[in-house]
Design an enzyme around this catalytic site. Sequence first.
Site, mmCIF file in Angstrom:
data_model
loop_
_atom_site.group_PDB
_atom_site.id
_atom_site.type_symbol
_atom_site.label_atom_id
_atom_site.label_comp_id
_atom_site.label_asym_id
_atom_site.label_seq_id
_atom_site.Cartn_x
_atom_site.Cartn_y
_atom_site.Cartn_z
ATOM 1 N N LYS A 64 -15.634 -81.976 -145.954
ATOM 2 C CA LYS A 64 -15.389 -81.360 -147.261
ATOM 3 C C LYS A 64 -14.171 -81.929 -147.991
ATOM 4 O O LYS A 64 -14.125 -81.926 -149.211
ATOM 5 C CB LYS A 64 -15.165 -79.851 -147.096
ATOM 6 C CG LYS A 64 -16.428 -79.062 -146.870
ATOM 7 C CD LYS A 64 -16.107 -77.584 -146.912
ATOM 8 C CE LYS A 64 -17.271 -76.763 -146.420
ATOM 9 N NZ LYS A 64 -17.076 -75.333 -146.630
ATOM 10 N N ASP A 101 -17.739 -72.341 -152.480
ATOM 11 C CA ASP A 101 -17.384 -71.402 -151.402
ATOM 12 C C ASP A 101 -16.635 -70.181 -151.942
ATOM 13 O O ASP A 101 -16.903 -69.047 -151.540
ATOM 14 C CB ASP A 101 -16.506 -72.096 -150.350
ATOM 15 C CG ASP A 101 -17.297 -73.067 -149.495
ATOM 16 O OD1 ASP A 101 -18.509 -72.865 -149.311
ATOM 17 O OD2 ASP A 101 -16.696 -74.053 -149.016
#
Length: 278
Positions: A64, A101
């Site tokens: 990520k 997220d």
Amino acid sequence: MSDSTYAVFGHPVEHSLSPRIHAEFGKQLGIALAYTAIDAPPQTFAAQLRAFDGRGANVTLPNKQSVLPLCAEVSDFARRVGAVNTLTRRLDKHWRGDNTDGAGLVRDITQRHGLDLRERHGLILGAGGAARAAAFALLDAGVAQLTIVNRTPERADELADAIGEPDRVHTRYWADLDTIGNFDLIVNATSAGHAHEALQLPFAIVAPRALCYDLSYGLVASAFLAWARAAKAGYVHDGLGMLIEQAAESFAIWHGQRPDTDPVYAELRAELPLHASD
Ligand code: ATR
């Protein structure tokens, strides 16, 4: 470029629920898509992404952060968090990076569980990648104060410095949890559950009607959730809903339509060995 091809890149990735979640969203909205899981260790991830000709991708651990410089454009939130979980192919074939997220977490808490985040006094356990996204999102959503506690205190300080809101964001030592009062929002953003390690947490940090939330789900979250129930927290939830909501946010970016997440949540919840108290 293949217009209906999507993938999640991670390592390990074989247990990822993303292919199933996106397939169910596509079926629900009548959108044909192929979404696969691609095992991408850090050493080969960049080359694998270059070879991928799909229209969009999710990126999960451990890539990520390293995907950020591979994007031609990055959303403001992803830039602040320092991590990207959603790639969208631009017309010039380069990638735009987003991070869904944080929105997934906030949406799960406020929409699915119907809880107000504003004015809460929050405690985040952990200061890694997951904690960063949660911290920025919770602050954007209006929590009044946020305390960050991490096993390695320097990382908590780094996160607080990156946020740059000294009036709202504080760091404390883990050893001081016994004496720092209570919180009505406690988020477990550590990876302790993955290593089957139990966190040492006093019940005294749980305020009446507190929400205790673990960013993980299933067995990984079970120790924290059991602790929270024993501490008589008002609300105890795992991160299954966050996972599905972040997927829905990615889906909306790619397809311009937001799926109904409730049926997918109900289906996956029924399959989990341990249930949150909702
Ligand atoms: P992620 O991207 O999932 O956040 P990470 O960046 O490796 O993963 O961060 C893991 C977090 O869990 C860190 O905050 C880590 O604490 P350290 O910074 O001290 O390593 C925390 N963590 C992992 N195991 C832990 C344990 N047994 N007790 C407390 N914290 C733990």
